[in-house]
Structures are given as structure tokens and as C-alpha cells.
Design an enzyme around this catalytic site. Sequence first.
Site, mmCIF file in Angstrom:
data_model
loop_
_atom_site.group_PDB
_atom_site.id
_atom_site.type_symbol
_atom_site.label_atom_id
_atom_site.label_comp_id
_atom_site.label_asym_id
_atom_site.label_seq_id
_atom_site.Cartn_x
_atom_site.Cartn_y
_atom_site.Cartn_z
ATOM 1 N N LEU A 49 0.813 -1.217 0.000
ATOM 2 C CA LEU A 49 0.000 0.000 0.000
ATOM 3 C C LEU A 49 0.848 1.269 0.000
ATOM 4 C CD1 LEU A 49 -2.651 1.604 0.556
ATOM 5 C CD2 LEU A 49 -2.352 0.999 2.965
ATOM 6 N N GLY B 51 4.246 1.460 -0.236
ATOM 7 C CA GLY B 51 5.317 1.382 -1.241
ATOM 8 C C GLY B 51 4.846 1.867 -2.608
ATOM 9 N N TYR C 194 2.552 -8.369 17.176
ATOM 10 C CA TYR C 194 2.893 -7.380 16.145
ATOM 11 C C TYR C 194 3.361 -6.077 16.794
ATOM 12 C CZ TYR C 194 2.049 -4.017 12.312
ATOM 13 O OH TYR C 194 2.177 -3.023 11.368
ATOM 14 N N ARG D 288 -11.306 6.403 14.556
ATOM 15 C CA ARG D 288 -9.992 6.291 13.922
ATOM 16 C C ARG D 288 -9.631 7.583 13.190
ATOM 17 N NH1 ARG D 288 -10.017 2.565 16.772
ATOM 18 N NH2 ARG D 288 -9.715 0.349 16.327
#
Lengths: 325, 336
Positions: free
Chosen positions: A21, A23, A147, A219
Site C-alpha cells: 500500500l 510502497g 505485532y 480512527r
Amino acid sequence: MNGSAGSVGPMRVLVTGGSGLVGRAIEHVIKEESGAREEETWIFLSSKDANLMSAEETRAVFQKHRPTHVIHLAAMVGGLFRNMRQNLDFWRNNVFINDNVLQAAHEFDVVKVVSCLSTCIFPDKTTYPIDETMIHSGPPHETNFGYAYAKRMIDVQNRALFQQYGRRYTAVIPTNVFGPHDNFNIENGHVLPGLIHKTYLAKKEGKPLQVWGSGRALRQFIYSLDLARLFLWVLREYDEVEPIILSVGEEDEVSIKFAADAVVEALGFEGDVIFDTSKADGQFKKTASNAKLRKYLPDFEFTPFRAAIKETCDWFVANYDSARK
Amino acid sequence: MIKSLSVLWIYTITMDGSVGPMRVLVTGGSGLVGRAIERVVKEEGGGREGETWIFLSSKETNLVSAEETRAAFERHRPTHVIHLAAMVGGLYRNMRQNLDFWRNNVHINDNVLHTSQEFGVVKVVSCLSTCVFPDKTTYPIDETVMHSGPPHESNYGYAYAKRMIDVHNRALFQQYGLKYTAVIPTNMFGPHDNYNIEDGHVMPGLIHKTYLAKKEGKPLQVWGSGRALRQFIYSLDLARLFLWVLREYDEVEPIILSVGEEDELTVKEAVDAVVEGFGFEGDVIYDTSKSDGQIKKTANNAKLRKYLPDFKFTPFKQAVKETCDWFAANYDSARK
């Protein structure tokens, strides 16, 4: 800071995770928005080119391309539900990738590495808004601790590289990223690409749109192209080892429902929208402060949310067959 | 005594369902704690009949290498692991080499935990440290606050690497149901330590310096103000507790192994005990230009006391005397 790298000549930038995404967004900015400067070389690496979980393959890549700079985007990523089930894999694989890239960069005398963290790695129990000084102030959310810790340790390694060797490797902390070339897989994807894919299918199949969670989670979203432009600024101008949050401001925080409405509007979906409250919301709120970014770049303009959603939905419709899902 | 139990073979069910006696691999087996465990196993009836105990050292295997680690597991086929191996260094070396302490320990720990998982090891007990706890915190610290803030700046590389053992353990449990765990000792001391003055920890460093000061008829120079507070645990006591954790402690969350708060001492009190242990009669000088490290890191041993209310620690002065005697008798071969 100009585009040269000391005595070794012009900048050669290696972008790991180059086909993802962010990159692809950086590639777009470099090639179509004159983001690159004369004599610079930009190499976009994908997992097809090298398995960065292998130290040998990573070193071979550095040997082959001899970068002076690295934008490190590669990671094992997965969205809420996959993270909850596979914390070990998310921990180990990302630690290996990160250690391999940072250590190879150090050994090959790379001038600067800009890695990519995420606001989802911040402490779960914290005051809001969160800022760059708080990354390690408490445990992360239970759903993705594997993660989260792996990403946090990039910052630890950056600081240790600075303390022991004076290297100024750094990192950025984006909020929720979205845009073309995302992973639109519904099971494993993140909230916006998942919504886009589901809405597309719901419209195509004439069914209701099922949204996981209550829709009330909040968000801050950042369009991948805006993030890419900021990444280039960090690479060239940002001189701190401490990471920097890259995000729209607090005032632009939206609910999942708001985001769903924008997707529905962009795709012209007219069916029912159902919120499945039996599914987890993930972290309810994770407002990040972009004060540090605004101190450096007070005039940077983010793409308006609805416009960015529309562009992304249009891209998805036009590229449905080849899109990652 | 329960005589009949002494002839029972201790069997363990390995991950693949096969049954066999316990084979315990102790990494870092030649270090301070490893040697103490060896002594308890071989000379105090700590081992049980039918068990095999293998004490691995870095001479045999470089655990920073995944291949060498796997080769060691192939060779020894452990059912249980006590994981003590680490790159350790004391305050001053840590401050200078955070990257090395971070990377090497992460590799060692991942290699041991991952290979254990691959080889169906039933249980791994790793070794953390109170020095990995948050720097800014309320006291006493307990097992639940380990990740509640950044560690002290002086050794964050080592501290984070150790903390990640707990993260790895929890992830192993979440994804595979494995109950690997860890212990958190406070400051350890005893025979077979690393007495290197530059790199060593406070007690072995003091012991070595006092020995030399006495031998050379010079003053004893102590780094720091002497006011820093520590709980010390004798390696033999730690070893006895390690065996209990290996056999009986069933949680994934780590457990602090320490004397209680009431037995916390200043570095000066430790100095006095070492001076007495050697019969040193010269001057003692505190060099306040040197760092104290963390001034206080009181750990709560309530969890241990809940499980073992009657466990008796060796009295401090006696443990120091035994250690000094050992050092004097083994000066030539001691690690320094």
C-alpha cells in the site's frame, strides 16, 4: 540535507515492502509527482525479490543494490482477527524482518533508514491524545501484542544504533492508512479496505453490507498518497531518532460508521447496512497527536477524506481482478 | 521421609505423546546459576532418579546461532529446558553497548524458545531480572508491572531483550497452548560468578576488589555512593527455587524469586559483609563520581510466599562468607 550521501555519490533508496500500500504510493509520488531528484535511484523491493525473514537473503539484496538510504515498509501484517490468533508468528516474523533490515543497513553503512511503525502499537491504557513519547509507556492492546512489540522494538534498535554507533535511523508512526494497492482481503484486511471490498460485493450481489463491530470505534485515517509525500520529507529533512506521528489532526478523527457511509456513497451502494455487534471493535479509540508534524510542516494539506475514499473506490472497481484480496 | 517415592521413575509426556523420563537441558549451565543448580541436583538430592541433567556452556554451543542451537537440541533431545544463557555485563558495559546486548540476547532467546517448541519441549523456564522492570514505577514492583513503562536508560537493550522472553512465552501460550514461563530473580551472588571488576555485577565486583585490596594492602574503592538499595539472593537458594518452578509452578506469567522487602540492603551493607567475610582491615572509599545505577528497585515476593510460605533463604552474611571463602580458594580458576 540534500540528496547526496557523503562521498558515495547520489542517493540510492531501497524501499522494502515496495509493492504494498505505502510502497506503491511512494512509487507513484516518485514517478508521477516529481518526488525524486536528479541522479537518484529508487528500488522498490517486494517479497518476490527477497524473503527478508532470512538474514542471508536480506544481505544479498543489500549487496546487490548498495543503497545509501532505506525506507523500510516490509512487515507481516494482518488486521485485527488474524493478529488475535497468531501472536507468535506476528512477533517472530516481524522481529526477524526488522533485525535483518536494520542490521544489514548498519553493516552496509546506509546513511539513514526510515521504518514504519503504527499507532496500533501504543499502550492500551493511556491518556489521549497519544504522542511520540508514549510508545513504550505501557503494554499494547491484547489483540495484537505480538505485532505491536515487534514494531516497538524497531524504535529500541534505532536508539541502540544511535547510542552505540551514532546512526540516525528513525521511524514514522502513521494512523490508519488506506488507498489503492491495499490488501483488500476481508478476513485479514484492515478496516477501510475490508469495507471497500465488502461494499463492492454487496452492491454486485444485491445483498446487505455487513460491517463487523458496532461502528462506534474511532480512527484517524491517512490517505496513502499523503503518507508517501510525508515519508519523502522524513527521509530528506527529519533529523531525529525519535519517531514522528504522521496523521491528520485530532479534529479529523471519524467513527467507523462515518467511514462506512463515505464508502457507501463512493460506490453508490443503496442496500441495507448492518453492524454486527458480536464482532470485536478492536481498540475503541486511539487518537494520536500530530503536533510534532505540524511544528515542522504547519502548511501541509491532507487530501479531503471523501475525495480520497472516492479515488480509492474508483481504483478498486477498475482493478478488481488484479487487486490483492 | 517418603522413602517409596525415591524409587519412582519420573516420567513425562512429551508433545508427540511419547512417554519417557525427564531430560533437562540447562543453557548457561556453567554460569553462576547453572553451577548452583548443578550442585543442588548432584549434591542435595535435587535431581530425581531416572532424570538426565545436561549443563550446556557457550564453549559447546553458540546459542546466538540458530543452527548450533538446533544441533544441541538434536544431540540432547531435552523434554525440559532451564534457559539461563545470556549476554550479561553489569552496569558499565550495558551503558556502552545497548545494541549488542539487545541483538545478541534476542537471538539467543528466540533460538532457545523456538527450538524448544519445535522439539516438543514440555516446559522452558527462562531467567529474567528485576533490572528489566520500568524505571519510573511505584514500589514494591510485582510480576504484573514488568511492561508498564520503559526500563532504565542504562541497560534498555538488555532489559527489552529479557522482557521479550515474556512476550514470546505469552504468544506461545496464545497460539499453541504451551506453558513456557520465566523467573525474575533480584541481584544474585555466589560461587562460580563472573568476578570481572569492569564487567561484573555489584557483589562479585566487590568480592574481587576486596580480595585484591587485602592482598595488596591498599584501600577498597567502591564505585558509587553505597546508598543504592538492593535485594540479594544467594545462587544456591535461587537454584532450589528454580527446581520448584520447573516441577510445580504452572503459570505462564513469571514469578519473582527474591528475599522479601524486609531484607533489602544498601550497597554499603553489602560492602561491610564482604569486608567482614575476608577480614579486610584497610580503608573503604566510596567514589561518588561513578554511577549508582537505579537507586532502588524493591521487588515484592508475595507471589512466591503464597506458594512457598515456609521457604528459608540462607542468611546474608553466611552466604557472603561462603562465597568469599570459595573465591579465595578458587582465585586462579575463577572467571575474572
